[in-house]
Design a protein around this motif. Structure first.
Motif, PDB file in Angstrom:
ATOM      1  N   ILE A   1      12.512   3.744   1.541  1.00 49.02           N
ATOM      2  CA  ILE A   1      12.593   4.487   2.809  1.00 49.02           C
ATOM      3  C   ILE A   1      11.753   3.782   3.871  1.00 49.02           C
ATOM      4  CG2 ILE A   1      11.989   6.649   3.953  1.00 49.02           C
ATOM      5  CD1 ILE A   1      12.797   8.172   1.560  1.00 49.02           C
ATOM      6  N   TYR A   2      10.565   3.329   3.457  1.00 46.08           N
ATOM      7  CA  TYR A   2       9.656   2.618   4.373  1.00 46.08           C
ATOM      8  C   TYR A   2      10.355   1.391   4.982  1.00 46.08           C
ATOM      9  CZ  TYR A   2       5.952  -0.967   5.033  1.00 46.08           C
ATOM     10  OH  TYR A   2       5.163  -1.982   5.494  1.00 46.08           O
ATOM     11  N   LYS A   3      10.993   0.609   4.095  1.00 47.37           N
ATOM     12  CA  LYS A   3      11.652  -0.619   4.562  1.00 47.37           C
ATOM     13  C   LYS A   3      12.806  -0.282   5.518  1.00 47.37           C
ATOM     14  CE  LYS A   3      14.098  -4.350   2.495  1.00 47.37           C
ATOM     15  NZ  LYS A   3      14.913  -4.548   1.333  1.00 47.37           N
ATOM     16  N   ARG A   4      13.584   0.718   5.125  1.00 48.47           N
ATOM     17  CA  ARG A   4      14.746   1.072   5.959  1.00 48.47           C
ATOM     18  C   ARG A   4      14.322   1.694   7.286  1.00 48.47           C
ATOM     19  NH1 ARG A   4      19.006   3.698   1.775  1.00 48.47           N
ATOM     20  NH2 ARG A   4      19.350   1.888   0.485  1.00 48.47           N
ATOM     21  N   MET A   5      13.243   2.471   7.255  1.00 50.15           N
ATOM     22  CA  MET A   5      12.798   3.081   8.516  1.00 50.15           C
ATOM     23  C   MET A   5      12.274   2.008   9.469  1.00 50.15           C
ATOM     24  SD  MET A   5      12.754   5.671  10.328  1.00 50.15           S
ATOM     25  CE  MET A   5      12.956   7.182   9.413  1.00 50.15           C
ATOM     26  N   ARG A   6      11.584   0.993   8.917  1.00 46.88           N
ATOM     27  CA  ARG A   6      11.114  -0.096   9.791  1.00 46.88           C
ATOM     28  C   ARG A   6      12.313  -0.833  10.397  1.00 46.88           C
ATOM     29  NH1 ARG A   6       5.285  -1.722   8.923  1.00 46.88           N
ATOM     30  NH2 ARG A   6       5.884  -3.694   9.857  1.00 46.88           N
TER      31      ARG A   6
ATOM     32  N   LEU B   1       0.822  -1.219   0.000  1.00 46.74           N
ATOM     33  CA  LEU B   1       0.000   0.000   0.000  1.00 46.74           C
ATOM     34  C   LEU B   1       0.853   1.266   0.000  1.00 46.74           C
ATOM     35  CD1 LEU B   1      -2.895  -0.979   2.423  1.00 46.74           C
ATOM     36  CD2 LEU B   1      -2.929  -0.867  -0.074  1.00 46.74           C
ATOM     37  N   VAL B   2       2.155   1.092   0.220  1.00 53.08           N
ATOM     38  CA  VAL B   2       3.056   2.255   0.219  1.00 53.08           C
ATOM     39  C   VAL B   2       3.426   2.551  -1.227  1.00 53.08           C
ATOM     40  CG1 VAL B   2       5.333   3.087   0.973  1.00 53.08           C
ATOM     41  CG2 VAL B   2       3.945   1.661   2.499  1.00 53.08           C
ATOM     42  N   GLU B   3       3.372   3.842  -1.594  1.00 50.39           N
ATOM     43  CA  GLU B   3       3.726   4.209  -2.975  1.00 50.39           C
ATOM     44  C   GLU B   3       5.102   3.646  -3.322  1.00 50.39           C
ATOM     45  OE1 GLU B   3       3.431   8.196  -4.528  1.00 50.39           O
ATOM     46  OE2 GLU B   3       1.861   8.622  -3.037  1.00 50.39           O
ATOM     47  N   ARG B   4       5.231   3.161  -4.528  1.00 52.69           N
ATOM     48  CA  ARG B   4       6.468   2.491  -4.935  1.00 52.69           C
ATOM     49  C   ARG B   4       7.720   3.331  -4.618  1.00 52.69           C
ATOM     50  NH1 ARG B   4       7.344  -1.943  -8.231  1.00 52.69           N
ATOM     51  NH2 ARG B   4       5.114  -2.223  -8.508  1.00 52.69           N
ATOM     52  N   ARG B   5       7.638   4.660  -4.894  1.00 51.60           N
ATOM     53  CA  ARG B   5       8.824   5.507  -4.698  1.00 51.60           C
ATOM     54  C   ARG B   5       9.195   5.662  -3.214  1.00 51.60           C
ATOM     55  NH1 ARG B   5       6.918  11.208  -4.081  1.00 51.60           N
ATOM     56  NH2 ARG B   5       4.667  11.040  -4.092  1.00 51.60           N
ATOM     57  N   ASN B   6       8.248   5.333  -2.320  1.00 55.35           N
ATOM     58  CA  ASN B   6       8.551   5.481  -0.884  1.00 55.35           C
ATOM     59  C   ASN B   6       8.939   4.159  -0.228  1.00 55.35           C
ATOM     60  OD1 ASN B   6       7.979   8.193  -0.923  1.00 55.35           O
ATOM     61  ND2 ASN B   6       5.808   7.898  -0.426  1.00 55.35           N
ATOM     62  N   ARG B   7       8.950   3.073  -1.028  1.00 55.65           N
ATOM     63  CA  ARG B   7       9.113   1.755  -0.406  1.00 55.65           C
ATOM     64  C   ARG B   7      10.487   1.516   0.213  1.00 55.65           C
ATOM     65  NH1 ARG B   7       5.762  -2.108  -4.538  1.00 55.65           N
ATOM     66  NH2 ARG B   7       3.732  -1.190  -4.044  1.00 55.65           N
TER      67      ARG B   7
END
Ligand SMILES: C[S@@+](CC[C@H](N)C(=O)[O-])C[C@H]1O[C@@H](n2cnc3c(N)ncnc32)[C@H](O)[C@@H]1O
Length: 218
Positions: free
Chosen positions: A179-184, A171-177
């Motif tokens: 950053i999302y993964k690294r922040m988790r 559900l996370v926009e592809r371009r933010n994925r």
């Protein structure tokens, strides 16, 4: 928005504001679309500085110097801040703001990539404020840990990513994925690293507050 808008507006409505210089600088930064710390983080930092009175601060992500100058203004009188910025357009503006505020002697302004600069820094800081490339926090953490002594605090801003952090990867926009993964990964590490005690707060866009419990090489 991770905190309901009305709640956020109410909390911020109680705020007494900052010095006229900082109020003006904030207005200019927002008008120029420069990302600076939100009211909630400003208020948190002011309280935290008053409570812990750090004498040496490291900030990663200067932008035009708003948070640097807020920490100078509301920290102890002889506070020293080292701050890092790599965006060429913002560097002269930050420098000029430090001069206008009369705070140059308190600020060590390091320009270049934080990933490289962090490796070269020596000594330790009482407070480290991370407010730069969110996807790099996890990569910078080993160097940041080396710059912390027992009792040092690491504050990281924007860690809940406008709420994306709790969404499914799909559900996370592809371009933010990335950053999302690294922040988790970063938040997992902050909570599981035995050297740190961390609290994650829905403050502004999310902030984590970590204290170092032991020396790395005790
Ligand atoms: C959110 S802004 C900082 C805002 C500032 N702390 C304030 O509240 O006034 C993040 C800044 O980090 C800088 N930055 C991003 N990646 C960086 C890097 N690898 N090295 C140094 N600076 C970086 C950006 O250019 C940007 O100006």
């Amino acid at each position: 928005m991770i905190v309901e808008e009305r709640m956020r507006t109410y909390i911020n409505s109680l705020d007494m504001g900052n010095t006229p210089f900082l109020e003006e600088l904030e207005k200019e930064a927002l008008a120029g679309r420069v990302p600076i710390i939100r009211k909630e983080m400003q208020s948190f930092l002011k309280m935290f500085l008053a409570a812990t009175r750090p004498m040496k601060i490291l900030e990663v992500g200067t932008a035009v110097g708003f948070s640097t100058l807020l920490m100078c203004e509301y920290g102890p009188e002889n506070l020293k801040i080292t701050t890092i910025e790599n965006y060429e357009k913002r560097i002269p503006i930050a420098r000029e703001n430090f001069r206008k505020a009369g705070r140059e002697s308190q600020i060590e302004f390091l320009t270049g990539d934080a990933g490289e600069i962090l490796k070269e820094l020596t000594g330790t800081y009482d407070l480290i404020f991370m407010d730069a490339a969110k996807g790099q926090y996890i990569n910078w953490l080993p160097d940041v840990l080396q710059l912390m002594h027992k009792g040092s605090v690491l504050v990281s801003d924007n860690v809940l990513q406008e709420g994306d952090i709790i969404e499914s990867h799909y559900l996370v926009e592809r371009r933010n994925r990335t950053i999302y993964k690294r922040m988790r990964q970063y938040l997992y590490e902050l909570k599981h690293n035995p050297l740190l005690e961390t609290s994650i707060l829905p403050l502004g866009d999310g902030a984590s507050i970590s204290v170092k419990k032991e020396e790395l090489y005790a």
